[in-house]
Write a protein that holds these residues in place. Sequence first.
Motif, PDB file in Angstrom:
ATOM      1  N   ASP A  23     -30.071  11.185 -10.874  1.00  0.00           N
ATOM      2  CA  ASP A  23     -29.495  12.432 -10.361  1.00  0.00           C
ATOM      3  C   ASP A  23     -28.930  12.261  -8.962  1.00  0.00           C
ATOM      4  N   ALA A  24     -29.767  11.814  -8.028  1.00  0.00           N
ATOM      5  CA  ALA A  24     -29.328  11.711  -6.639  1.00  0.00           C
ATOM      6  C   ALA A  24     -30.245  10.763  -5.884  1.00  0.00           C
ATOM      7  N   VAL A  25     -29.685  10.108  -4.872  1.00  0.00           N
ATOM      8  CA  VAL A  25     -30.434   9.255  -3.965  1.00  0.00           C
ATOM      9  C   VAL A  25     -30.176   9.765  -2.555  1.00  0.00           C
ATOM     10  N   ASN A  26     -31.248  10.127  -1.844  1.00  0.00           N
ATOM     11  CA  ASN A  26     -31.124  10.705  -0.508  1.00  0.00           C
ATOM     12  C   ASN A  26     -31.766   9.779   0.518  1.00  0.00           C
ATOM     13  N   PRO A  27     -30.940   9.058   1.331  1.00  0.00           N
ATOM     14  CA  PRO A  27     -31.528   8.147   2.320  1.00  0.00           C
ATOM     15  C   PRO A  27     -32.267   8.860   3.434  1.00  0.00           C
ATOM     16  N   ALA A  28     -31.977  10.140   3.660  1.00  0.00           N
ATOM     17  CA  ALA A  28     -32.653  10.867   4.735  1.00  0.00           C
ATOM     18  C   ALA A  28     -34.104  11.165   4.365  1.00  0.00           C
ATOM     19  N   SER A  29     -34.332  11.664   3.146  1.00  0.00           N
ATOM     20  CA  SER A  29     -35.695  11.955   2.699  1.00  0.00           C
ATOM     21  C   SER A  29     -36.340  10.764   2.005  1.00  0.00           C
ATOM     22  N   GLU A  31     -35.773   9.596  -0.985  1.00  0.00           N
ATOM     23  CA  GLU A  31     -36.158   9.987  -2.338  1.00  0.00           C
ATOM     24  C   GLU A  31     -35.024   9.690  -3.310  1.00  0.00           C
ATOM     25  N   ALA A  32     -35.387   9.307  -4.522  1.00  0.00           N
ATOM     26  CA  ALA A  32     -34.433   9.142  -5.612  1.00  0.00           C
ATOM     27  C   ALA A  32     -34.919   9.990  -6.774  1.00  0.00           C
ATOM     28  N   ARG A  33     -34.024  10.791  -7.324  1.00  0.00           N
ATOM     29  CA  ARG A  33     -34.370  11.677  -8.441  1.00  0.00           C
ATOM     30  C   ARG A  33     -33.716  11.114  -9.699  1.00  0.00           C
ATOM     31  N   LEU A  34     -34.537  10.854 -10.719  1.00  0.00           N
ATOM     32  CA  LEU A  34     -34.012  10.310 -11.970  1.00  0.00           C
ATOM     33  C   LEU A  34     -34.762  10.895 -13.157  1.00  0.00           C
ATOM     34  N   ARG A  35     -34.118  10.810 -14.319  1.00  0.00           N
ATOM     35  CA  ARG A  35     -34.736  11.265 -15.560  1.00  0.00           C
ATOM     36  C   ARG A  35     -34.885  10.062 -16.484  1.00  0.00           C
TER      37      ARG A  35
END
Length: 556
Positions: A23-29, A31-35
């Motif tokens: 879904d998204a990869v956020n270098p600030a937090s 976190e990587a969101r995946l299904r």
Amino acid sequence: MHCAGCARRIEKAIAPLAGIELDAVNPASREARLRAESGAALRNAVTALTEAGFPPATQVLRLDIDGMHCASCVGKIERALSELPQVLEARVDLATRRASLKILEGADPGPAIDAVRRVGYQAEFIDDKADAGRAREAAERASMKRRFLWAAVLTLPVFVTEMGGHLVPGLAAWLDASLGRQTLLWGQLLLTSLVLFGPGLVFFRHGLPALLRGGPDMNSLVMLGASAAWGYSVIATAVPAVLPEGTANVYFEAAAVIVTLILLGRWLESIARGRSSSAIRGLIELAPETAWVERDGEAVEVALNTIEVGNIVQVKPGAKVPVDGVVVDGGSWVDESMISGEPDPVRKQQGDKVVGGTLNRTGAFRMKTGATGADTVLAGIIEMVEQAQSNRLPVQALVDRVTGVFVPVVMAIAGITLLAWLWLGPQPALGLALVNAVAVLIIACPCAMGLATPVSIMVGMGRAARSGVLFRKGDALQRLRDVRRVAFDKTGTLTEGRPRVVEVTAAEDQDGDWLLALAAAVERHSEHPIARAIVEAAQARQLDIPDSSEFESATG
């Protein structure tokens, strides 16, 4: 994960995997969101991320298990737990009758209890009151602060002895005469080496593997720039004769200062990230840790994650509603401002719905649980805010494209600079070529380009959340720049959230204080927020509130 370049490598590692949707990869937090379509696909993703140098954060959960008697029981439970997609490792100890699970941080641990029950045993979580995410952030901030302070202490003497003469006339000559130039150089070499290979070792740990994998990042630039300046200075100090005449200059202060400044930037970045993520933690903390559940006719205090749909929960005056459900007995006024934005508490009676995380005021009631865990309204709000923070804004897409080629281009420019000065530069060409090539690397070191946008998103949304404003979509934050007027459909969301008496107006022949005390005598028995405001106003004026009897409350 430190920058947008890291995010791109994570996307590249996940892309070829079957059954995984990123879904998204956020270098600030970070976190990587995946299904994942299956547990096997998720484990493949974990393996791929680990091999790429980005092992996912994990946490350890412990279960108390009732009913184990032999090694066969242990094997049965371990197999049941290992089949869960979010469980990376499961160990069961027959002696202590406990299970230790290593799961992905943030994953729902609830299915672990169901898995143990399916094979014939009872289990419940051992609540150690620890928040893994918060502990990890705090440890990171402490580590960054410690690294920066050590680097600053070691760098200061190097900077003063090398650059102090530019600020204080005669200082350089006095130091050379007192200690000797060569002694100063060896001292600078020692202190700079401690900076680079002590606090600055983190850049080598992350930058060198990235460089060897063919995907250099910002850490690689710091490593190359600082180590080039340090290496050239070591040669100029230890064996100056091997360098062309006039080129044996040292740049220890450049290597030490750039590492110290970037460590300062990383520390400040971790502070900003911690403050912004505190908004999410604040939402999480709206739910209580325990609740009073009726079991076998008695109220028992249990952990929130053990409540099941259909359980009867008792909510006492002043307590938070633990889960979503319906009132089955009793009544009270419930502060639902976290959901509706309305400051006035809402009357709840039999048959009314209540939402987990809201605050019960003065009454008590029993409720039947309708939703728990990730199915509650509060969990949905948290998920919405987290998704909004992790979504990429249009401006961030441009930044990501730039940072994707930024590091290789900078390294190429540094190489071209070196060759150009060697070919076209004046003598001493080698020294000047190295200095200017290192300057290109050092100037490009800070990670501001890749981190400014995601950190700004997190800080902006975090500040808004602390003020009670939640973003449902990430791009809404960027679109606010075009907003010139804001219209509110009601004034309730703009108040303090509780009524208070601001003025008492009495008839000509009446005393306002006496009327207020008389009203407070009746209202002190009521649960209504306006009644409470009247009583508080009388108490604030230190009035003598008389007693009252035969009180009746007419709901409506």
